[in-house]
Design an enzyme around this catalytic site. Sequence first.
Site, short mmCIF file in Angstrom:
data_model
loop_
_atom_site.label_atom_id
_atom_site.label_comp_id
_atom_site.label_asym_id
_atom_site.label_seq_id
_atom_site.Cartn_x
_atom_site.Cartn_y
_atom_site.Cartn_z
N PRO A 1 -0.22 -95.88 -21.44
CA PRO A 1 0.73 -96.77 -20.77
C PRO A 1 1.68 -96.05 -19.82
O PRO A 1 1.94 -96.53 -18.71
CB PRO A 1 1.51 -97.41 -21.93
CG PRO A 1 0.62 -97.28 -23.11
CD PRO A 1 -0.18 -96.02 -22.89
N LYS A 2 2.19 -94.89 -20.22
CA LYS A 2 3.14 -94.16 -19.37
C LYS A 2 2.54 -93.86 -18.01
O LYS A 2 3.10 -94.19 -16.96
CB LYS A 2 3.58 -92.87 -20.05
CG LYS A 2 4.51 -92.02 -19.18
CD LYS A 2 4.83 -90.68 -19.81
CE LYS A 2 3.69 -89.72 -19.57
NZ LYS A 2 3.99 -88.35 -19.92
N MET A 3 1.36 -93.25 -17.99
CA MET A 3 0.73 -92.87 -16.73
C MET A 3 0.29 -94.10 -15.95
O MET A 3 0.40 -94.13 -14.72
CB MET A 3 -0.45 -91.94 -16.98
CG MET A 3 -1.02 -91.35 -15.72
SD MET A 3 0.20 -90.59 -14.58
CE MET A 3 0.92 -89.34 -15.61
N ILE B 1 3.37 -95.51 -14.20
CA ILE B 1 3.78 -94.64 -13.09
C ILE B 1 2.85 -94.83 -11.91
O ILE B 1 3.28 -95.00 -10.77
CB ILE B 1 3.82 -93.17 -13.53
CG1 ILE B 1 4.99 -92.94 -14.50
CG2 ILE B 1 3.95 -92.24 -12.32
CD1 ILE B 1 4.99 -91.57 -15.16
N SER C 1 8.12 -96.80 -17.75
CA SER C 1 7.31 -95.68 -18.22
C SER C 1 8.14 -94.85 -19.18
O SER C 1 9.15 -94.26 -18.80
CB SER C 1 6.86 -94.84 -17.03
OG SER C 1 6.12 -93.75 -17.48
#
Length: 172
Positions: A48-50, A53, A66
């Site tokens: 999810p973070k990447m 972003i 993020s």
Amino acid sequence: LDGLIRAVGFHNNKVKYLKQTAEILISRHGGRVPDTMDDLLSLPGVGPKMSLILLSVVYNKVEGISVDTHVHRISNQLGWVGVAGPTKTPEHTRKAIESWMPRQVWPEVNLLLVGLGQEIQTEKAKLLRKAVLCSRPHQAARLLARCGLDVPRVAKENGIELPWGWLASPVE
């Protein structure tokens, strides 16, 4: 490829993921990077973070905040994750923050909190010296205390003179 990213953490896994992802992008996406969260999350090593972003930077789509380890830790320390108490994972933190934070600030919040989280990891005495010398030393020292720094102990151990009455100053 490994030689190019050797300095990166978990570089062996990332080399494998990059090769697999390149094959998937060519075979399933016509060589283009997908523009949906679901498609991005289906790629090896992409979480999810990447995904968030990439969507923000490449496609100017803001679909969430993020949350990395810095944002996760700082959000818990600041009590931003809700009355249920600290969250256990960055993804739980993301959902908790998104539930109350106005959507229009989502693009900026990650950058600000990652920067704060990285600063908090700085050597404690160096960090406290920066806080004491900044334009708002009372507030800076109180924020450090809120983030878990034992300000009086660090000051005493390192001969740092704290701003007068810093504990009594209101947080702005």
